[in-house]
Design an enzyme around this catalytic site. Structure first.
Site, PDB file in Angstrom:
ATOM      1  N   ASP A  57       8.577   0.750   0.518  1.00  0.00           N
ATOM      2  CA  ASP A  57       7.314   0.502  -0.188  1.00  0.00           C
ATOM      3  C   ASP A  57       6.376  -0.396   0.623  1.00  0.00           C
ATOM      4  OD1 ASP A  57       5.346   0.166  -2.088  1.00  0.00           O
ATOM      5  OD2 ASP A  57       6.497  -1.214  -3.330  1.00  0.00           O
ATOM      6  N   ASP A  83      -0.112   2.764   0.642  1.00  0.00           N
ATOM      7  CA  ASP A  83       1.056   2.426  -0.171  1.00  0.00           C
ATOM      8  C   ASP A  83       2.069   3.576  -0.196  1.00  0.00           C
ATOM      9  OD1 ASP A  83       2.848   1.634  -2.097  1.00  0.00           O
ATOM     10  OD2 ASP A  83       1.367   1.300  -3.671  1.00  0.00           O
TER      11      ASP A  83
END
Ligand code: NAG
Ligand code: NAG
Ligand code: NAG
Length: 438
Positions: free
Chosen positions: A142, A319
């Site tokens: 992430d 992201d």
């Protein structure tokens, strides 16, 4: 002065401490560079699905949760992008030095793609913790957060759990740990232990040993999560795994690169300290970061078919931990208004729009004055019903109820078109991905 203006904005936002819904400090897009499209475009081939083979849209619960959860994940984004004193702001008008890309095969780390129907939901890798080694654990990669965690003594969690008492090198702290993500929240205590990933080992790596996990995380293929943003936004306040690799001089370059495959479990990869030329079809184009917090870049335009140009002033966060692409509601509405026949799709949630499946679209996002294509294959989430003329669009709309009106979240949907390099010295590079072949 640029700096004092920024500091002023940062201070005022820290002092007022609003929750989320106010604009972030201006991204200072500056002049829009006029460009020769023919030389700058990445030349993705248009890939409209023949409508007979278009998949049906499946409102995966993972996506529904992501819409809700993104507000929590970026709840404190204004505080976080408003850097506390002591962190460096990268000026958008100074040239970062060029680091020639390198490939170091042993540091190429395979990722798995968890996909459902035609949507690639989550990409994860394998790590082990402790002495003797415990694992393998599946870890979500992430770039939109900066903490590492793994379940430990978690009653509702499945088997992939760390056992602190079975590791001779585990150091417990008395600091509590909690983080919110797009897909849920976790809490536990902070610990340190050996963590290995991709043949790289960090001793005394801080991580959250999590004993409570929201329902959203249950049922996912992953056990834990590794944040790859800057530790300036870490809840733990401690160096990330990647930062420890840099700190210990274990990587040949201060970068990592991510290749996200489309609709296949194997083939995706993370290259620690390297650039894998076999995953790129062309040169890297760099965009300077706004700050070393999230991987945040200025977004100045969205274009459709090279004819509809929407000028925006957004802070875009790159992201890998988010599946789709999210824009503030007025920007999403402007975007869909350029596509005749598109409309909101409240049947799936206030975030969704549909558009005519037959409209072949050539969509570009402009970061720092350069345009980058997003493939139709990823933008088109599928037909609303069998033989329906309407398809669900992969750009979702977030209202400013808890979400800053100038924040864009650029998830996997866009990143599948680009082999993406995250340079710790303050920029993100996009090279056309091999996914764009044929
Ligand atoms: C986990 O459970 C074991 C056994 O019950 C216990 O000894 C240990 O202290 C617990 N760890 C944490 C972090 O609560
Ligand atoms: C946001 O900030 C508040 C106040 O500083 C803090 O209590 C909360 O845990 C933070 N939430 C997240 C999701 O980081
Ligand atoms: C984009 O271009 C294609 C082909 O040139 C055309 O069929 C389509 O209608 C256009 N879409 C929009 C929204 O302009």
């Amino acid at each position: 002065m640029f700096f004092s203006a920024i500091i002023h904005l940062l201070l005022s936002s820290v002092l007022t401490r609003d929750i989320g819904a106010k604009p972030l400090a201006s991204p200072r897009v500056g002049r829009v560079i006029s460009l020769d499209r023919s030389s700058r475009k990445t030349h993705l081939r248009p890939m409209p699905h023949p409508s007979s083979t278009l998949p049906l849209f499946y409102p995966d619960p993972f996506i529904t949760r992501e819409c809700r959860g993104l507000r929590r994940k970026y709840l404190n984004v204004s505080d976080n992008l408003a850097l506390p004193s002591g962190f460096e702001i990268v000026s958008t008008d100074s040239e970062a030095p060029f680091i020639p890309p390198v490939v170091i095969a042993p540091h190429v780390f395979p990722l798995k793609d968890y996909y459902s129907e035609n949507t690639d939901l989550e990409y994860y890798g394998i790590a082990s913790f402790g002495t003797p080694k415990q694992g393998p654990f599946s870890i979500d990669i992430d770039t939109g957060s900066a903490d590492l965690w793994i379940p430990n003594n978690c009653t509702e969690c499945k088997d992939g759990q760390f056992k602190d008492t079975k590791s001779s090198t585990c150091k417990r702290t008395d600091k509590s740990f909690s983080v919110c993500y797009g897909s849920g929240e976790v809490s536990g205590i902070l610990m340190q232990d050996v963590v290995s990933m991709a043949g790289l080992k960090v001793y005394d790596q801080f991580f959250g040993a999590v004993y409570e996990i929201s329902d959203d995380f249950l049922g996912l293929p992953t056990d834990g999560l590794m944040g790859m943003a800057f530790s300036s936004v870490a809840q733990s306040g401690e160096r990330t795994f990647f930062e420890n690799l840099l700190y210990n001089n274990m990587l040949p370059a201060r970068i990592f690169s991510v290749y996200l495959a489309r609709n296949q479990e194997d083939g995706s990869e993370l290259c620690f300290g390297c650039f894998d030329t076999t995953k790129a079809l062309g040169a890297v184009r760099w965009v300077k970061l706004l700050s070393k917090t999230y991987w945040s870049v200025p977004m100045n335009r969205i274009s459709v078919n090279d004819t509809a140009l929407i000028d925006v002033e957004l802070i875009a966060i790159i992201d890998t931990g988010t599946t789709l692409v999210y824009f503030p509601d007025d920007v999403a509405s402007d975007f869909y208004s350029t596509i005749p026949g598109s409309k909101p799709a409240p049947q799936y949630g206030s975030e969704f729009y549909t558009y005519p499946c037959s409209a072949p679209l050539d969509i570009q996002f402009w970061f720092g004055g350069q345009s980058f294509d997003m493939s139709n294959l990823d933008f088109n989430l599928g037909m609303t019903a069998l033989n329906s003329p309407d398809c669900v669009g992969g750009i979702l709309s977030l209202d400013s109820d808890g979400f800053p009106p100038n924040l864009a979240i650029i998830g996997d949907e866009f990143l599948k078109s680009h082999y993406t390099t995250f340079d710790y010295d303050g920029r993100v590079g996009f090279a056309p991905s091999i996914n764009n072949k044929n």
